[in-house]
Write an enzyme that holds these catalytic residues in place. Sequence first.
Site, mmCIF file in Angstrom:
data_model
loop_
_atom_site.group_PDB
_atom_site.id
_atom_site.type_symbol
_atom_site.label_atom_id
_atom_site.label_comp_id
_atom_site.label_asym_id
_atom_site.label_seq_id
_atom_site.Cartn_x
_atom_site.Cartn_y
_atom_site.Cartn_z
ATOM 1 N N GLY A 1 0.825 -1.210 0.000
ATOM 2 C CA GLY A 1 0.000 0.000 0.000
ATOM 3 C C GLY A 1 0.855 1.254 0.000
ATOM 4 N N ALA A 2 0.594 2.141 -0.984
ATOM 5 C CA ALA A 2 1.343 3.407 -1.056
ATOM 6 C C ALA A 2 0.429 4.575 -0.736
ATOM 7 N N ASN B 1 1.851 -1.434 -4.806
ATOM 8 C CA ASN B 1 0.614 -0.621 -4.826
ATOM 9 C C ASN B 1 -0.144 -0.920 -6.109
ATOM 10 N N LYS B 2 -1.469 -0.783 -6.037
ATOM 11 C CA LYS B 2 -2.252 -1.147 -7.227
ATOM 12 C C LYS B 2 -2.141 -0.125 -8.354
ATOM 13 N N VAL C 1 -2.561 -6.660 -4.368
ATOM 14 C CA VAL C 1 -2.374 -7.702 -3.347
ATOM 15 C C VAL C 1 -3.666 -8.502 -3.252
ATOM 16 N N GLU D 1 -17.332 17.293 4.761
ATOM 17 C CA GLU D 1 -16.379 17.949 3.854
ATOM 18 C C GLU D 1 -16.868 17.877 2.406
ATOM 19 N N ALA E 1 -5.292 9.920 8.703
ATOM 20 C CA ALA E 1 -3.985 10.046 8.059
ATOM 21 C C ALA E 1 -2.949 10.492 9.089
ATOM 22 N N LYS F 1 -6.086 24.398 7.703
ATOM 23 C CA LYS F 1 -6.334 23.172 6.926
ATOM 24 C C LYS F 1 -5.378 23.082 5.728
HETATM 25 P P1 FAD Z 1 -4.575 4.979 2.302
HETATM 26 O O1 FAD Z 1 -3.956 6.313 2.441
HETATM 27 O O2 FAD Z 1 -5.972 4.848 1.982
HETATM 28 O O3 FAD Z 1 -3.667 4.104 1.335
HETATM 29 C C1 FAD Z 1 -3.927 2.763 1.028
HETATM 30 C C2 FAD Z 1 -3.175 2.450 -0.272
HETATM 31 O O4 FAD Z 1 -3.261 1.033 -0.517
HETATM 32 C C3 FAD Z 1 -3.761 3.140 -1.506
HETATM 33 O O5 FAD Z 1 -2.721 3.660 -2.305
HETATM 34 C C4 FAD Z 1 -4.488 2.008 -2.250
HETATM 35 O O6 FAD Z 1 -4.541 2.205 -3.649
HETATM 36 C C5 FAD Z 1 -3.609 0.808 -1.892
HETATM 37 N N1 FAD Z 1 -4.302 -0.475 -1.952
HETATM 38 C C6 FAD Z 1 -5.494 -0.799 -1.380
HETATM 39 N N2 FAD Z 1 -5.786 -2.081 -1.615
HETATM 40 C C7 FAD Z 1 -4.765 -2.591 -2.357
HETATM 41 C C8 FAD Z 1 -4.491 -3.871 -2.896
HETATM 42 N N3 FAD Z 1 -5.313 -4.903 -2.707
HETATM 43 N N4 FAD Z 1 -3.345 -4.049 -3.593
HETATM 44 C C9 FAD Z 1 -2.489 -3.001 -3.786
HETATM 45 N N5 FAD Z 1 -2.686 -1.776 -3.293
HETATM 46 C C10 FAD Z 1 -3.816 -1.568 -2.587
HETATM 47 N N6 FAD Z 1 -7.548 11.888 7.930
HETATM 48 C C11 FAD Z 1 -6.911 12.919 8.546
HETATM 49 O O7 FAD Z 1 -6.067 12.684 9.432
HETATM 50 N N7 FAD Z 1 -7.150 14.224 8.196
HETATM 51 C C12 FAD Z 1 -8.016 14.549 7.218
HETATM 52 O O8 FAD Z 1 -8.218 15.734 6.923
HETATM 53 C C13 FAD Z 1 -8.707 13.493 6.542
HETATM 54 N N8 FAD Z 1 -9.558 13.782 5.545
HETATM 55 C C14 FAD Z 1 -10.165 12.748 4.859
HETATM 56 C C15 FAD Z 1 -11.001 13.088 3.785
HETATM 57 C C16 FAD Z 1 -11.642 12.095 3.075
HETATM 58 C C17 FAD Z 1 -12.545 12.462 1.922
HETATM 59 C C18 FAD Z 1 -11.447 10.721 3.431
HETATM 60 C C19 FAD Z 1 -12.139 9.639 2.648
HETATM 61 C C20 FAD Z 1 -10.616 10.385 4.493
HETATM 62 C C21 FAD Z 1 -9.960 11.402 5.221
HETATM 63 N N9 FAD Z 1 -9.093 11.121 6.276
HETATM 64 C C22 FAD Z 1 -8.446 12.137 6.937
HETATM 65 C C23 FAD Z 1 -8.782 9.727 6.654
HETATM 66 C C24 FAD Z 1 -7.458 9.295 5.965
HETATM 67 O O9 FAD Z 1 -7.551 9.544 4.573
HETATM 68 C C25 FAD Z 1 -7.117 7.822 6.194
HETATM 69 O O10 FAD Z 1 -7.141 7.552 7.573
HETATM 70 C C26 FAD Z 1 -5.734 7.530 5.619
HETATM 71 O O11 FAD Z 1 -5.758 7.657 4.210
HETATM 72 C C27 FAD Z 1 -5.260 6.127 6.001
HETATM 73 O O12 FAD Z 1 -3.975 5.940 5.479
HETATM 74 P P2 FAD Z 1 -3.510 4.488 5.028
HETATM 75 O O13 FAD Z 1 -2.072 4.582 4.658
HETATM 76 O O14 FAD Z 1 -3.925 3.469 6.021
HETATM 77 O O15 FAD Z 1 -4.397 4.167 3.730
HETATM 78 P P1 NAD Z 2 -17.257 8.452 10.478
HETATM 79 O O1 NAD Z 2 -17.363 7.121 11.106
HETATM 80 O O2 NAD Z 2 -16.448 9.489 11.132
HETATM 81 O O3 NAD Z 2 -18.720 9.046 10.231
HETATM 82 C C1 NAD Z 2 -19.737 8.285 9.628
HETATM 83 C C2 NAD Z 2 -21.092 8.841 10.047
HETATM 84 O O4 NAD Z 2 -22.094 8.071 9.379
HETATM 85 C C3 NAD Z 2 -21.360 8.725 11.538
HETATM 86 O O5 NAD Z 2 -21.753 9.980 12.035
HETATM 87 C C4 NAD Z 2 -22.471 7.676 11.642
HETATM 88 O O6 NAD Z 2 -23.371 7.916 12.708
HETATM 89 C C5 NAD Z 2 -23.164 7.834 10.290
HETATM 90 N N1 NAD Z 2 -23.900 6.630 9.868
HETATM 91 C C6 NAD Z 2 -23.541 5.332 10.005
HETATM 92 N N2 NAD Z 2 -24.473 4.516 9.468
HETATM 93 C C7 NAD Z 2 -25.450 5.317 8.970
HETATM 94 C C8 NAD Z 2 -26.670 5.076 8.304
HETATM 95 N N3 NAD Z 2 -27.087 3.835 8.012
HETATM 96 N N4 NAD Z 2 -27.436 6.137 7.941
HETATM 97 C C9 NAD Z 2 -27.039 7.418 8.215
HETATM 98 N N5 NAD Z 2 -25.888 7.693 8.859
HETATM 99 C C10 NAD Z 2 -25.080 6.675 9.217
HETATM 100 O O7 NAD Z 2 -16.713 8.151 8.992
HETATM 101 P P2 NAD Z 2 -16.122 9.120 7.882
HETATM 102 O O8 NAD Z 2 -16.729 10.470 7.943
HETATM 103 O O9 NAD Z 2 -16.215 8.341 6.618
HETATM 104 O O10 NAD Z 2 -14.596 9.245 8.280
HETATM 105 C C11 NAD Z 2 -13.747 8.090 8.255
HETATM 106 C C12 NAD Z 2 -12.476 8.392 9.027
HETATM 107 O O11 NAD Z 2 -11.740 9.409 8.343
HETATM 108 C C13 NAD Z 2 -12.756 8.926 10.422
HETATM 109 O O12 NAD Z 2 -11.783 8.441 11.288
HETATM 110 C C14 NAD Z 2 -12.606 10.421 10.276
HETATM 111 O O13 NAD Z 2 -12.173 11.048 11.477
HETATM 112 C C15 NAD Z 2 -11.542 10.519 9.208
HETATM 113 N N6 NAD Z 2 -11.715 11.780 8.455
HETATM 114 C C16 NAD Z 2 -11.123 12.886 8.974
HETATM 115 C C17 NAD Z 2 -11.292 14.101 8.326
HETATM 116 C C18 NAD Z 2 -10.633 15.323 8.894
HETATM 117 O O14 NAD Z 2 -9.915 15.221 9.874
HETATM 118 N N7 NAD Z 2 -10.837 16.490 8.301
HETATM 119 C C19 NAD Z 2 -12.054 14.170 7.148
HETATM 120 C C20 NAD Z 2 -12.659 13.012 6.649
HETATM 121 C C21 NAD Z 2 -12.477 11.803 7.329
#
Ligand code: FAD
Ligand code: NAD
Length: 399
Positions: free
Chosen positions: A10-11, A37-38, A81, A170, A314, A374
């Site tokens: 995973g990257a 990575n994929k 993977v 967001e 992250a 941010k």
């Molecule tokens: P990822 O960063 O998701 O990386 C996983 C990697 O593995 C990817 O490159 C993927 O392509 C690869 N991969 C997956 N499956 C396979 C496979 N089978 N074979 C090969 N490669 C594969 N967290 C924060 O702290 N602050 C934020 O502001 C924040 N904002 C977010 C906003 C959004 C919209 C979302 C969806 C999440 C946000 N998060 C935030 C949560 C954060 O993105 C994740 O917690 C973080 O990306 C996890 O890092 P990771 O390295 O575990 O996985």
């Molecule tokens: P989350 O678990 O934080 O929120 C999911 C929400 O969906 C919850 O409030 C839950 O009550 C609701 N929910 C669950 N089942 C439901 C249903 N059937 N119908 C309606 N509502 C339902 O998940 P997320 O927002 O996807 O975030 C995932 C992770 O990524 C979290 O750890 C979050 O903190 C992190 N993240 C962080 C940021 C940031 O720091 N700016 C931004 C995005 C994500």
Amino acid sequence: MNKPKIVILGAGYGGMITASRLTKELGYNEADITLVNKHDYHYQTTWLHEPAAGTLDPEKTRMKISEVLNLSKIHFVKDVVVDIKRDEKKVILENGELDFDYLVVALGSEPETFGVPGVFEHAFSKWTVNGARQVRDHIEYMFSIYNNEDEKRDELLTFVVAGAGFTGIEFIGELSERVPELCKRYDVPREKVKMYVIEAAPTALPGFDPELVEYAMNLLESRGVEFKISCPIKEVTEYGVILADGSEVKAETVVWATGVRGNSIIEKAGFENMRGRVKVEPDLRAPGHDNIFIIGDCSLIINEEINRPYPPTAQIAMQQAAVCASNIKALIHNEPTKGFKPDIKGTVASLGGKEAIGVVFDRKLYGSSANFMKKMIDNRYLFMLGGTPLVLKKGKNPL
Ligand code: FAD
Ligand code: NAD
């Protein structure tokens, strides 16, 4: 002497930082490092709500792995993977297999549905570059066909976000900023567009500072977003969503953001897990495995103060990656490993445009100061990965 083989799966945030740290911490001939990575690019999951809503070019969120890692020190394998044979110390890929002495599993997460039927068939749930491009194109398509149909169907312009966690908030922040521009471009009356955020819990952003939640909700409502709180979605259909009270919201667009579970490879490989996440040892190794580290969204660590798991972020993935790299080095040098403790600096969420909310070092922020923070956080990660050149190439203007 045979060099130990380190394989990183995973990257994303966890994998990239582990790889980059290992190249700096280990001498040239100390280990063979392979990253799998994929895709041949790394993307920033934390930015994906922007390209999904169409407020940022998806190219900004991704970068070629070869441009940010020193591939003279790391062997990069673009493959998927499919399994991990823990006892045989092998990783099975779609197109081959790899042996390892040390393994780092950093495969990220998958959408959590909590068993709600219809999500994968009828909702957009992929928080990846391809998934974001698909949502953006679909939204534009809805606007573009509205005026071309004889019967003006409201559901074409009804957008449902499932879950008012940080991802849902967001995303709707970006979409609500973009809607006026889409209305203008496609000659659609603004009042025809409906945006719903549907949340099961009694509040949006459960557990976050209530004053900031109120700020966010008021702001989003002023842009036309309607919240349905304490309304669990019980089914997604081809016509929209059905709520627990039996009512229906008709919509051609449902964006699923109800949380995540660890990558399904974790379950397939037979690790003991909770919703695809492994409760790791203090030094980030999988229980019972002295050579397998699990970090990021595939790992689960408990916040002892409240006796609940830390949310997968992250921020934690990157901090774990640094400790993981240093623990692998320690094992190679026959030194003791060290324990991981998250250092949570805060949480900041964007609300679209120049708006955001956050708590940083226990200080509440909102509006332009939160937005500035941010963007600085986003740029800081780029700096950690590729220094000033990467910030200049991909970074955001904080002002
Ligand atoms: P990822 O960063 O998701 O990386 C996983 C990697 O593995 C990817 O490159 C993927 O392509 C690869 N991969 C997956 N499956 C396979 C496979 N089978 N074979 C090969 N490669 C594969 N967290 C924060 O702290 N602050 C934020 O502001 C924040 N904002 C977010 C906003 C959004 C919209 C979302 C969806 C999440 C946000 N998060 C935030 C949560 C954060 O993105 C994740 O917690 C973080 O990306 C996890 O890092 P990771 O390295 O575990 O996985
Ligand atoms: P989350 O678990 O934080 O929120 C999911 C929400 O969906 C919850 O409030 C839950 O009550 C609701 N929910 C669950 N089942 C439901 C249903 N059937 N119908 C309606 N509502 C339902 O998940 P997320 O927002 O996807 O975030 C995932 C992770 O990524 C979290 O750890 C979050 O903190 C992190 N993240 C962080 C940021 C940031 O720091 N700016 C931004 C995005 C994500």
